[in-house]
Design a protein around this motif. Sequence first.
Motif, PDB file in Angstrom:
ATOM      1  N   GLY A   1       0.793  -1.227   0.000  1.00  0.00           N
ATOM      2  CA  GLY A   1       0.000   0.000   0.000  1.00  0.00           C
ATOM      3  C   GLY A   1       0.821   1.270   0.000  1.00  0.00           C
ATOM      4  O   GLY A   1       0.267   2.365   0.119  1.00  0.00           O
ATOM      5  N   GLY A   2       2.145   1.179  -0.159  1.00  0.00           N
ATOM      6  CA  GLY A   2       3.009   2.357  -0.113  1.00  0.00           C
ATOM      7  C   GLY A   2       3.884   2.526  -1.336  1.00  0.00           C
ATOM      8  O   GLY A   2       4.984   3.067  -1.238  1.00  0.00           O
TER       9      GLY A   2
ATOM     10  N   GLN B   1       2.388   3.430  -7.986  1.00  0.00           N
ATOM     11  CA  GLN B   1       0.972   3.080  -8.144  1.00  0.00           C
ATOM     12  C   GLN B   1       0.070   4.174  -7.574  1.00  0.00           C
ATOM     13  O   GLN B   1      -1.097   3.949  -7.286  1.00  0.00           O
TER      14      GLN B   1
ATOM     15  N   GLN C   1       0.348   5.659  -4.709  1.00  0.00           N
ATOM     16  CA  GLN C   1       0.183   5.555  -3.259  1.00  0.00           C
ATOM     17  C   GLN C   1       1.214   6.431  -2.554  1.00  0.00           C
ATOM     18  O   GLN C   1       2.258   6.751  -3.122  1.00  0.00           O
ATOM     19  N   LYS C   2       0.907   6.799  -1.319  1.00  0.00           N
ATOM     20  CA  LYS C   2       1.872   7.559  -0.517  1.00  0.00           C
ATOM     21  C   LYS C   2       3.056   6.642  -0.206  1.00  0.00           C
ATOM     22  O   LYS C   2       2.873   5.515   0.253  1.00  0.00           O
TER      23      LYS C   2
END
Length: 181
Positions: free
Chosen positions: A83-84, A88, A90-91
């Motif tokens: 998720g990082g 992509q 993402q943060k």
Amino acid sequence: MQRTILDWRKVAMAGAVALGTLAVPGTAGAVDDSARIRQGYKIAPVKLTIGNRNRALVGLGSYIVNAQGGCNDCHTNPPYAEGGDPFQGQKTKINTAGYLAGGVPFGPVTSRNITPYKNSRPAGLTFREFRRVMRTGHSPNKRGILQVMPWPVYGNMNERDLVAIYVYLRSIPAIRPQSGS
């Protein structure tokens, strides 16, 4: 009986590098590097162990490794945590569990673990060995020239920057190599 006379500067440099306290002109408190040192501490993705190391060199090394050198991209597998991934949208969140522990395949070679897992030294290398790798690209195990590592670029770094990188790498958490690393 032959006597070896050591140059006092080489002895002092080796001792200072071993302790991570090298007083290189333009490091501690230097106006030109203070912003880079502060930023290096802000962006360090892992808890640092400073001890008696030169704080300015650790901060500068973090800046070079994390803001300029892109070391994470090749020496962390995967480079970003779930998720990082900024690619992509993402943060950005660095994979701290595998930070600089190697394992990224590049064809027939795999990136090395450059954490201080062996003898508290990055990749188990002395500063002299580290400098040789960075300047010449010659593998520490004498198996040829590193084909993937961008050593021709890093070889142009000044001595202070190489010392800063080394001192920073000595300050990050050690991660034991996985099989094959």
